[in-house]
Motif scaffolding. Structure first.
Motif, PDB file in Angstrom:
ATOM      1  N   ILE A  46       0.834  -1.208   0.000  1.00  0.00           N
ATOM      2  CA  ILE A  46       0.000   0.000   0.000  1.00  0.00           C
ATOM      3  C   ILE A  46       0.865   1.252   0.000  1.00  0.00           C
ATOM      4  CG2 ILE A  46      -1.687   1.338   1.338  1.00  0.00           C
ATOM      5  CD1 ILE A  46      -2.802  -1.437   2.278  1.00  0.00           C
ATOM      6  N   THR A  47       1.891   1.264   0.837  1.00  0.00           N
ATOM      7  CA  THR A  47       2.746   2.457   0.905  1.00  0.00           C
ATOM      8  C   THR A  47       3.468   2.691  -0.414  1.00  0.00           C
ATOM      9  OG1 THR A  47       4.590   1.218   1.885  1.00  0.00           O
ATOM     10  CG2 THR A  47       3.068   2.312   3.410  1.00  0.00           C
ATOM     11  N   GLU A  48       3.900   1.628  -1.044  1.00  0.00           N
ATOM     12  CA  GLU A  48       4.592   1.768  -2.325  1.00  0.00           C
ATOM     13  C   GLU A  48       3.645   2.188  -3.437  1.00  0.00           C
ATOM     14  OE1 GLU A  48       6.606  -1.962  -2.887  1.00  0.00           O
ATOM     15  OE2 GLU A  48       8.176  -1.449  -1.440  1.00  0.00           O
ATOM     16  N   GLU A  49       2.451   1.595  -3.467  1.00  0.00           N
ATOM     17  CA  GLU A  49       1.492   1.892  -4.533  1.00  0.00           C
ATOM     18  C   GLU A  49       0.942   3.313  -4.456  1.00  0.00           C
ATOM     19  OE1 GLU A  49      -2.722   0.185  -6.359  1.00  0.00           O
ATOM     20  OE2 GLU A  49      -1.453  -1.141  -5.158  1.00  0.00           O
ATOM     21  N   TYR A  50       0.753   3.820  -3.241  1.00  0.00           N
ATOM     22  CA  TYR A  50       0.100   5.118  -3.081  1.00  0.00           C
ATOM     23  C   TYR A  50       1.026   6.229  -2.580  1.00  0.00           C
ATOM     24  CZ  TYR A  50      -4.096   2.577  -4.061  1.00  0.00           C
ATOM     25  OH  TYR A  50      -5.037   1.808  -4.688  1.00  0.00           O
ATOM     26  N   GLY A  51       2.292   5.919  -2.384  1.00  0.00           N
ATOM     27  CA  GLY A  51       3.256   6.947  -1.986  1.00  0.00           C
ATOM     28  C   GLY A  51       2.986   7.534  -0.609  1.00  0.00           C
ATOM     29  N   ILE A  52       2.504   6.692   0.302  1.00  0.00           N
ATOM     30  CA  ILE A  52       2.278   7.139   1.669  1.00  0.00           C
ATOM     31  C   ILE A  52       3.223   6.388   2.593  1.00  0.00           C
ATOM     32  CG2 ILE A  52      -0.113   7.840   1.252  1.00  0.00           C
ATOM     33  CD1 ILE A  52      -1.041   5.181   2.473  1.00  0.00           C
ATOM     34  N   GLN A  53       3.189   6.713   3.881  1.00  0.00           N
ATOM     35  CA  GLN A  53       4.091   6.088   4.835  1.00  0.00           C
ATOM     36  C   GLN A  53       3.357   5.045   5.679  1.00  0.00           C
ATOM     37  OE1 GLN A  53       5.931   9.200   7.104  1.00  0.00           O
ATOM     38  NE2 GLN A  53       6.709  10.237   5.299  1.00  0.00           N
ATOM     39  N   GLU A  54       4.115   4.174   6.298  1.00  0.00           N
ATOM     40  CA  GLU A  54       3.534   3.157   7.173  1.00  0.00           C
ATOM     41  C   GLU A  54       2.687   3.801   8.268  1.00  0.00           C
ATOM     42  OE1 GLU A  54       4.933  -0.266  10.344  1.00  0.00           O
ATOM     43  OE2 GLU A  54       6.341   0.351   8.788  1.00  0.00           O
ATOM     44  N   GLN A  55       3.135   4.946   8.788  1.00  0.00           N
ATOM     45  CA  GLN A  55       2.374   5.639   9.830  1.00  0.00           C
ATOM     46  C   GLN A  55       1.003   6.081   9.318  1.00  0.00           C
ATOM     47  OE1 GLN A  55       5.534   6.310   9.005  1.00  0.00           O
ATOM     48  NE2 GLN A  55       6.784   6.672  10.812  1.00  0.00           N
ATOM     49  N   ASP A  56       0.890   6.364   8.029  1.00  0.00           N
ATOM     50  CA  ASP A  56      -0.398   6.737   7.452  1.00  0.00           C
ATOM     51  C   ASP A  56      -1.373   5.559   7.497  1.00  0.00           C
ATOM     52  OD1 ASP A  56       0.472   9.357   6.775  1.00  0.00           O
ATOM     53  OD2 ASP A  56       1.368   8.588   4.931  1.00  0.00           O
ATOM     54  N   VAL A  57      -0.878   4.373   7.207  1.00  0.00           N
ATOM     55  CA  VAL A  57      -1.719   3.179   7.257  1.00  0.00           C
ATOM     56  C   VAL A  57      -2.139   2.911   8.698  1.00  0.00           C
ATOM     57  CG1 VAL A  57      -1.837   0.699   6.780  1.00  0.00           C
ATOM     58  CG2 VAL A  57      -0.642   2.224   5.184  1.00  0.00           C
ATOM     59  N   ARG A  58      -1.209   3.045   9.615  1.00  0.00           N
ATOM     60  CA  ARG A  58      -1.541   2.875  11.036  1.00  0.00           C
ATOM     61  C   ARG A  58      -2.571   3.900  11.475  1.00  0.00           C
ATOM     62  NH1 ARG A  58       3.083   3.283  14.679  1.00  0.00           N
ATOM     63  NH2 ARG A  58       1.558   2.608  16.210  1.00  0.00           N
ATOM     64  N   ALA A  59      -2.433   5.137  11.007  1.00  0.00           N
ATOM     65  CA  ALA A  59      -3.392   6.192  11.354  1.00  0.00           C
ATOM     66  C   ALA A  59      -4.785   5.833  10.846  1.00  0.00           C
ATOM     67  CB  ALA A  59      -2.940   7.529  10.775  1.00  0.00           C
ATOM     68  N   ALA A  60      -4.873   5.277   9.649  1.00  0.00           N
ATOM     69  CA  ALA A  60      -6.163   4.877   9.090  1.00  0.00           C
ATOM     70  C   ALA A  60      -6.805   3.782   9.949  1.00  0.00           C
ATOM     71  CB  ALA A  60      -5.998   4.394   7.648  1.00  0.00           C
ATOM     72  N   LEU A  61      -6.008   2.835  10.403  1.00  0.00           N
ATOM     73  CA  LEU A  61      -6.522   1.767  11.255  1.00  0.00           C
ATOM     74  C   LEU A  61      -6.998   2.314  12.597  1.00  0.00           C
ATOM     75  CD1 LEU A  61      -3.896  -1.011  10.516  1.00  0.00           C
ATOM     76  CD2 LEU A  61      -6.333  -1.043   9.916  1.00  0.00           C
ATOM     77  N   ILE A  62      -6.238   3.214  13.173  1.00  0.00           N
ATOM     78  CA  ILE A  62      -6.630   3.818  14.450  1.00  0.00           C
ATOM     79  C   ILE A  62      -7.910   4.627  14.272  1.00  0.00           C
ATOM     80  CG2 ILE A  62      -5.982   5.523  16.196  1.00  0.00           C
ATOM     81  CD1 ILE A  62      -3.048   4.536  15.723  1.00  0.00           C
ATOM     82  N   TYR A  63      -8.003   5.383  13.186  1.00  0.00           N
ATOM     83  CA  TYR A  63      -9.210   6.171  12.916  1.00  0.00           C
ATOM     84  C   TYR A  63     -10.424   5.245  12.809  1.00  0.00           C
ATOM     85  CZ  TYR A  63     -12.573   9.269  10.818  1.00  0.00           C
ATOM     86  OH  TYR A  63     -13.717   9.993  10.585  1.00  0.00           O
ATOM     87  N   ALA A  64     -10.296   4.156  12.082  1.00  0.00           N
ATOM     88  CA  ALA A  64     -11.401   3.213  11.922  1.00  0.00           C
ATOM     89  C   ALA A  64     -11.784   2.592  13.268  1.00  0.00           C
ATOM     90  CB  ALA A  64     -11.029   2.126  10.921  1.00  0.00           C
ATOM     91  N   GLN A  65     -10.805   2.210  14.064  1.00  0.00           N
ATOM     92  CA  GLN A  65     -11.070   1.616  15.371  1.00  0.00           C
ATOM     93  C   GLN A  65     -11.804   2.606  16.263  1.00  0.00           C
ATOM     94  OE1 GLN A  65      -9.112   2.519  18.510  1.00  0.00           O
ATOM     95  NE2 GLN A  65     -10.741   1.349  19.504  1.00  0.00           N
TER      96      GLN A  65
END
Length: 77
Positions: A46-65
């Motif tokens: 995901i980070t490679e495909e969309y040019g975001i950072q691992e912390q962004d993915v973690r932030a999305a998971l925390i937001y959803a939770q």
């Protein structure tokens, strides 16, 4: 990085994707990240495909939770 700081990576702006939560400075939605994870993509993919950072993915998971944790459920009779 703590959870509160990670959540600062999420922006909600009515002028960006009709107000859906996105990674700040992008048009990458929390919904898209969750969909990709649910479909089996790795965080790295995901980070490679969309040019975001691992912390962004973690932030999305925390937001959803946090969103689900505050959800109210009512019994329909």
């Amino acid at each position: 990085m703590n959870r509160r700081n990670l959540l600062k990576r999420i922006t909600i702006d009515k002028n960006i994707l009709c107000g859906k939560p996105v990674i700040s400075g992008t048009r990458i939605s929390v919904e898209l990240i969750l969909e990709k994870l649910a479909n089996g993509l790795s965080v790295k993919e995901i980070t490679e495909e969309y040019g975001i950072q691992e912390q962004d993915v973690r932030a999305a998971l925390i937001y959803a939770q946090k969103t689900i944790a505050n959800e109210e459920v009512f019994e329909v009779i």
